[in-house]
Design a protein around this motif. Structure first.
Motif, PDB file in Angstrom:
ATOM      1  N   TYR A 165     -17.430 -17.498  13.065  1.00 32.96           N
ATOM      2  CA  TYR A 165     -16.506 -18.591  12.848  1.00 32.96           C
ATOM      3  C   TYR A 165     -15.861 -19.180  14.119  1.00 32.96           C
ATOM      4  CZ  TYR A 165     -11.535 -19.480  12.685  1.00 32.96           C
ATOM      5  OH  TYR A 165     -10.303 -19.928  12.975  1.00 32.96           O
ATOM      6  N   ALA A 196      -9.308 -25.248   6.523  1.00 31.50           N
ATOM      7  CA  ALA A 196     -10.700 -24.854   6.788  1.00 31.50           C
ATOM      8  C   ALA A 196     -11.110 -23.608   6.005  1.00 31.50           C
ATOM      9  CB  ALA A 196     -10.862 -24.632   8.289  1.00 31.50           C
ATOM     10  N   PRO A 197     -11.203 -23.730   4.693  1.00 31.31           N
ATOM     11  CA  PRO A 197     -11.566 -22.546   3.909  1.00 31.31           C
ATOM     12  C   PRO A 197     -13.072 -22.246   3.975  1.00 31.31           C
ATOM     13  CG  PRO A 197     -11.378 -24.443   2.469  1.00 31.31           C
ATOM     14  CD  PRO A 197     -10.999 -24.916   3.850  1.00 31.31           C
ATOM     15  N   SER A 198     -13.393 -20.982   3.821  1.00 26.88           N
ATOM     16  CA  SER A 198     -14.795 -20.594   3.674  1.00 26.88           C
ATOM     17  C   SER A 198     -15.106 -20.564   2.177  1.00 26.88           C
ATOM     18  CB  SER A 198     -15.020 -19.197   4.254  1.00 26.88           C
ATOM     19  OG  SER A 198     -14.620 -19.184   5.597  1.00 26.88           O
ATOM     20  N   HIS A 243      -4.762 -14.793  12.375  1.00 36.25           N
ATOM     21  CA  HIS A 243      -5.649 -15.456  13.339  1.00 36.25           C
ATOM     22  C   HIS A 243      -5.116 -15.472  14.764  1.00 36.25           C
ATOM     23  CE1 HIS A 243      -8.863 -16.932  10.765  1.00 36.25           C
ATOM     24  NE2 HIS A 243      -7.966 -17.234   9.850  1.00 36.25           N
ATOM     25  N   ARG A 254     -12.125 -29.080   5.959  1.00 36.50           N
ATOM     26  CA  ARG A 254     -13.349 -28.631   6.631  1.00 36.50           C
ATOM     27  C   ARG A 254     -13.866 -27.411   5.896  1.00 36.50           C
ATOM     28  NH1 ARG A 254     -12.353 -26.324  12.272  1.00 36.50           N
ATOM     29  NH2 ARG A 254     -12.624 -24.300  11.302  1.00 36.50           N
ATOM     30  N   SER A 274     -15.576 -23.455  15.045  1.00 36.59           N
ATOM     31  CA  SER A 274     -14.248 -23.972  14.722  1.00 36.59           C
ATOM     32  C   SER A 274     -13.660 -24.725  15.917  1.00 36.59           C
ATOM     33  CB  SER A 274     -13.336 -22.806  14.309  1.00 36.59           C
ATOM     34  OG  SER A 274     -12.048 -23.283  14.049  1.00 36.59           O
ATOM     35  N   ARG A 306      -6.045 -29.694   9.783  1.00 35.05           N
ATOM     36  CA  ARG A 306      -7.214 -29.420   8.948  1.00 35.05           C
ATOM     37  C   ARG A 306      -6.980 -28.134   8.189  1.00 35.05           C
ATOM     38  NH1 ARG A 306      -7.946 -24.793  10.905  1.00 35.05           N
ATOM     39  NH2 ARG A 306      -9.005 -24.338  12.854  1.00 35.05           N
ATOM     40  N   ASP A 348     -15.863 -24.344   5.851  1.00 34.92           N
ATOM     41  CA  ASP A 348     -16.425 -23.417   6.843  1.00 34.92           C
ATOM     42  C   ASP A 348     -17.550 -22.596   6.214  1.00 34.92           C
ATOM     43  OD1 ASP A 348     -14.672 -24.361   8.691  1.00 34.92           O
ATOM     44  OD2 ASP A 348     -13.622 -22.470   9.043  1.00 34.92           O
ATOM     45  N   ARG A 382      -2.300 -22.012  10.512  1.00 35.61           N
ATOM     46  CA  ARG A 382      -3.017 -20.968   9.789  1.00 35.61           C
ATOM     47  C   ARG A 382      -2.204 -19.682   9.813  1.00 35.61           C
ATOM     48  NH1 ARG A 382      -8.138 -20.611  14.016  1.00 35.61           N
ATOM     49  NH2 ARG A 382      -6.999 -19.818  15.827  1.00 35.61           N
TER      50      ARG A 382
HETATM   51  N1  GLU Z   1     -12.491 -20.393   7.811  1.00 32.21           N
HETATM   52  C1  GLU Z   1     -11.375 -19.762   8.484  1.00 32.21           C
HETATM   53  C2  GLU Z   1     -10.619 -18.924   7.478  1.00 32.21           C
HETATM   54  O1  GLU Z   1     -10.733 -19.183   6.306  1.00 32.21           O
HETATM   55  C3  GLU Z   1     -10.492 -20.850   9.074  1.00 32.21           C
HETATM   56  C4  GLU Z   1      -9.384 -20.373   9.928  1.00 32.21           C
HETATM   57  C5  GLU Z   1      -8.763 -21.539  10.668  1.00 32.21           C
HETATM   58  O2  GLU Z   1      -7.950 -22.241  10.079  1.00 32.21           O
HETATM   59  O3  GLU Z   1      -9.098 -21.781  11.813  1.00 32.21           O
HETATM   60  O4  GLU Z   1      -9.953 -17.980   7.841  1.00 32.21           O
END
Ligand code: GLU
Length: 442
Positions: A184, A8-10, A206, A40, A188, A6, A42, A202
């Motif tokens: 977050y 998962a951008p904000s 993270h 996804r 997640s 996935r 976020d 990612r």
């Molecule tokens: N929304 C998070 C970000 O943009 C997702 C990080 C992830 O991939 O879990 O950093």
């Protein structure tokens, strides 16, 4: 196992080159394993998330050819988070905490002042029901922390290898704010469980989140996915650069960069494989393997991207670019012009060289020669290699050769001192325009 990745951008801004790389790698890995790639959104931060950014994210992924197999958004799943959150409270893994930001900051300073790591002291865990009731009656709403347990945290990262964290060195992470909004981390994990995500790909920023999240997977009774934390991109100067954060699809498109060029570079940058001008994603998919990624930051160089882009443009077929070429431009013209281009947009310049009018700065000493050329051009057979005939006749008649023979002709016929092969270009300019241009230059 079905591979499910996935991205998962904000939606609090547009995607930058680092995000695009993460999206690409998630997509490539899924494709390489016959898996699925999810988008996804976020958007738990409802104040900072904007619909226009959601639309821009979709459009940017589409431009890159990274079409998700499905899309979800966190703001549609608040009920689900609430339910799992309640389970964690019941299990004693999430607890209310009442410190204000100022109090927490003070605690941090005290610990740092004593040379100790600024780890949350879990004072809130010592509160009894009466304490909590008193605080809440006084109008203090709690925020919520996830209680890390003491067991060691380990995982085998697909890029970084064996990773180990000691929970004793970590603060219990805040998972929900006093106003009820979600941070977050926990949503997640809940999503990754519900969506069967097998691989989380990612950036290495993270890594410490993963340490907490692994305990959340366990607390929710789920097997964790595999993790791949990639080294971040750096700018030309070798440092994390502000500029990279502002480079997105719009910038690249405006600069004439093809999505294939961006994919070819971002697909291989930071790996032990060479960057090659692939016009198709198949070879990127076939060779994609986290074992080939290094742990050092990868340097993103716009000059390298531009050079790669030119090599890709030189391979593109007329059918693939037709809609972006000037009205009336033919396949034959594209073939002739293509090797001279850095971007597709430049085709318009060369098309106007063919179509005219052109203006040429001709040196006085070439005028008589060009007069000769105009006469010779009128006498040759334009259906068979006119450039060879014209230059052959002029060489014989004037004794000129090499640059003194070719350059004035090129200048008079195209208005420029460089460009596509004249043998290929002249038939496109054609007899009428060529005669007129030579006569005018003479
Ligand atoms: N929304 C998070 C970000 O943009 C997702 C990080 C992830 O991939 O879990 O950093």
């Amino acid at each position: 196992m079905t591979v499910i990745t996935r991205f998962a951008p904000s939606p609090t801004g547009t995607l930058h080159v680092g995000n695009l790389r993460t999206a690409l790698h998630n997509w490539l890995f899924a494709k390489a394993h016959g898996g699925r790639f999810l988008l996804r959104i976020d958007d738990t931060d409802t104040a900072r998330s904007e619909e226009r950014f959601v639309a821009a994210i979709r459009a940017d992924l589409a431009w890159m050819g990274l079409n998700p197999d499905s899309e979800t958004r966190q703001s549609a799943r608040f009920d689900r988070y609430e339910a799992r959150f309640a389970e964690l409270i019941a299990a004693g893994r999430v607890y209310p905490a009442y410190e204000t930001a100022q109090e927490l900051e003070l605690k941090r300073k005290v610990l740092l002042g004593r040379g100790l790591p600024p780890i949350y002291d879990r004072a809130a865990l010592a509160l009894g029901d009466a304490d909590r009731a008193r605080l809440e009656a006084g109008g203090v709403q709690p925020h919520w922390r996830f209680r890390l347990d003491a067991s060691g945290i380990e995982w085998d990262d697909l890029v970084r290898g064996a990773q180990r964290f000691d929970p004793a060195t970590m603060s219990d992470p805040v998972v929900r704010r006093a106003d009820g909004s979600w941070l977050y981390l926990l949503p997640s994990v809940i999503d990754d469980i519900d969506m069967g995500v097998s691989h989380v790909v990612r950036g290495e920023d993270h890594v410490s989140n993963t340490a907490s999240q692994l305990q959340m997977f366990a607390a929710l009774g789920a097997e964790p996915p595999r993790f791949a934390h990639e080294a971040l991109l750096t700018g030309n100067e070798g440092k994390l650069s502000k500029r990279l954060g502002s480079l997105g699809v719009e910038h690249f498109r405006d600069a004439g960069i093809e999505s294939q060029a961006l994919a070819a570079l971002l697909g291989r940058l930071g790996t032990s494989d060479p960057v090659e001008p692939f016009t198709d994603s198949a070879p990127l998919i076939a060779g994609f393997d986290f074992a080939r990624f290094g742990r050092a930051p990868a340097r993103f160089d716009e000059a390298e991207l531009a050079a790669l882009n030119a090599k890709i443009v030189h391979q593109l077929e007329f059918g693939a670019v037709r809609a972006r070429l000037p009205e009336g431009m033919t396949a034959a013209a594209w073939e002739v012009i293509r090797p001279n281009l850095s971007t597709i947009a430049e085709a318009g310049d060369w098309w106007s060289v063919i179509e005219g009018p052109v203006t040429a700065a001709i040196a006085e000493e070439d005028r008589a020669f060009l007069d000769e050329a105009a006469k010779a051009a009128a006498g040759i057979d334009w259906s068979a290699e006119p450039w060879a005939q014209l230059t052959g006749a002029l060489k014989e008649a004037t004794g000129r050769k090499g640059r003194t023979l070719f350059l004035p002709l090129r200048l008079a016929l195209t208005g420029r001192d460089h460009g596509p092969d004249m043998a290929a270009l002249l038939p496109l300019i054609g007899k009428d325009r060529a005669l007129e241009r030579l006569a005018r230059a003479a």
